[in-house]
Design a protein around this motif. Structure first.
Motif, mmCIF file in Angstrom:
data_model
loop_
_atom_site.group_PDB
_atom_site.id
_atom_site.type_symbol
_atom_site.label_atom_id
_atom_site.label_comp_id
_atom_site.label_asym_id
_atom_site.label_seq_id
_atom_site.Cartn_x
_atom_site.Cartn_y
_atom_site.Cartn_z
ATOM 1 N N ASP A 69 8.916 6.366 7.531
ATOM 2 C CA ASP A 69 7.668 5.624 7.711
ATOM 3 C C ASP A 69 6.710 5.752 6.538
ATOM 4 O OD1 ASP A 69 8.322 4.754 10.375
ATOM 5 O OD2 ASP A 69 7.904 6.801 11.052
ATOM 6 N N PHE A 70 7.058 6.580 5.524
ATOM 7 C CA PHE A 70 6.115 6.874 4.453
ATOM 8 C C PHE A 70 6.758 6.793 3.078
ATOM 9 C CE2 PHE A 70 4.445 8.921 8.223
ATOM 10 C CZ PHE A 70 3.125 8.495 8.192
ATOM 11 N N ASP A 71 5.920 6.496 2.073
ATOM 12 C CA ASP A 71 6.350 6.494 0.676
ATOM 13 C C ASP A 71 6.257 7.892 0.074
ATOM 14 O OD1 ASP A 71 6.628 3.570 0.523
ATOM 15 O OD2 ASP A 71 4.443 3.581 0.720
ATOM 16 N N TRP A 72 5.251 8.648 0.513
ATOM 17 C CA TRP A 72 5.011 10.002 0.025
ATOM 18 C C TRP A 72 4.778 10.926 1.208
ATOM 19 C CZ3 TRP A 72 4.437 12.280 -4.890
ATOM 20 C CH2 TRP A 72 4.544 11.411 -5.980
ATOM 21 N N CYS A 73 5.275 12.156 1.100
ATOM 22 C CA CYS A 73 5.002 13.206 2.087
ATOM 23 C C CYS A 73 4.391 14.401 1.360
ATOM 24 C CB CYS A 73 6.284 13.648 2.789
ATOM 25 S SG CYS A 73 7.014 12.374 3.830
ATOM 26 N N THR A 118 0.858 -1.184 0.000
ATOM 27 C CA THR A 118 0.000 0.000 0.000
ATOM 28 C C THR A 118 0.893 1.233 0.000
ATOM 29 O OG1 THR A 118 -1.651 -1.199 1.310
ATOM 30 C CG2 THR A 118 -1.808 1.210 1.306
ATOM 31 N N ILE A 119 0.570 2.209 -0.859
ATOM 32 C CA ILE A 119 1.317 3.464 -0.820
ATOM 33 C C ILE A 119 0.911 4.179 0.458
ATOM 34 C CG2 ILE A 119 1.670 5.710 -1.902
ATOM 35 C CD1 ILE A 119 1.176 4.375 -4.592
ATOM 36 N N LYS A 120 1.872 4.454 1.295
ATOM 37 C CA LYS A 120 1.633 5.071 2.606
ATOM 38 C C LYS A 120 1.996 6.554 2.515
ATOM 39 C CE LYS A 120 2.488 3.908 7.428
ATOM 40 N NZ LYS A 120 3.290 3.065 8.321
ATOM 41 N N ILE A 121 1.005 7.405 2.797
ATOM 42 C CA ILE A 121 1.136 8.840 2.568
ATOM 43 C C ILE A 121 0.953 9.605 3.875
ATOM 44 C CG2 ILE A 121 0.241 10.798 1.235
ATOM 45 C CD1 ILE A 121 -1.112 8.526 -0.575
#
Length: 191
Positions: A88-92, A63-66
């Motif tokens: 902790d995230f793929d996108w900020c 899952t892409i985590k944003i």
């Protein structure tokens, strides 16, 4: 939440009443559900920091985590605050208002590049910027009559990621997201 528009039609939030959200923590059932989704997003706001911190600990391998850090006004817009969560995230996501913007966009861009993380900077009337695989993509805002900016960022983010997940085309995703935000700001309320 009481939402007040200032003279520039920018919203300010007051009088938070969290109700059941004050003590809510995701359960194992919630975590299992999130693993079945293409993307999951959490907002950093001091009022729901406990929920954001719980979300950072959820393992979502497919899952892409944003993370949406809004404008970090509670941290004087200090982009370095994001660093503690970046792994902790793929996108900020970071919203950068025109007033007091000096250096924030560049600092956000550098932070994303230095940590090999994808970033989306929402620049209001100046459009948006994506940092992805050390490349920069810029999309200007559409010039429309602004009635109310409430929901513009949410509209942009939802359209951007739903388009990107389907197409893997950042440029098209930014264009569609910009169109969606432009429609939102021409009406009162988060539509």
């Amino acid at each position: 939440i009481e939402v007040v528009l200032d003279d520039h039609k920018v919203q300010h939030y007051h009088n938070w009443k969290l109700g059941v959200m004050a003590d809510f923590i995701p359960s194992q059932q919630h975590e299992a559900f999130l693993t079945t989704q293409d993307a999951a997003i959490s907002f950093y706001l001091p009022e729901v920091k406990h929920l954001f911190n719980a979300f950072t600990k959820i393992y979502l391998p497919n899952t892409i985590k944003i993370a949406d850090f809004t404008d970090l006004s509670e941290h004087d817009g200090d982009v370095s605050f994001i660093k503690q969560y970046i792994d902790d995230f793929d996108w900020c996501i970071f919203s950068i208002e025109r007033e007091g913007r000096a250096g924030q966009s560049e600092a956000f861009e550098k932070l994303m590049k230095d940590n090999n993380t994808s970033g989306l900077a929402l620049l209001g009337a100046d459009g948006s910027k994506v940092i992805h695989h050390n490349k920069i993509y810029i999309e200007p805002a559409q010039r429309v009559k602004v009635v109310d900016t409430t929901g513009a960022g949410d509209s942009f983010v939802a359209t951007f990621f739903s388009t990107y997940l389907q197409s893997q085309d950042l440029v098209e995703s930014m264009k569609r997201a910009t169109q969606s935000a432009a429609q939102t700001i021409q009406k009162y309320g988060a539509i």
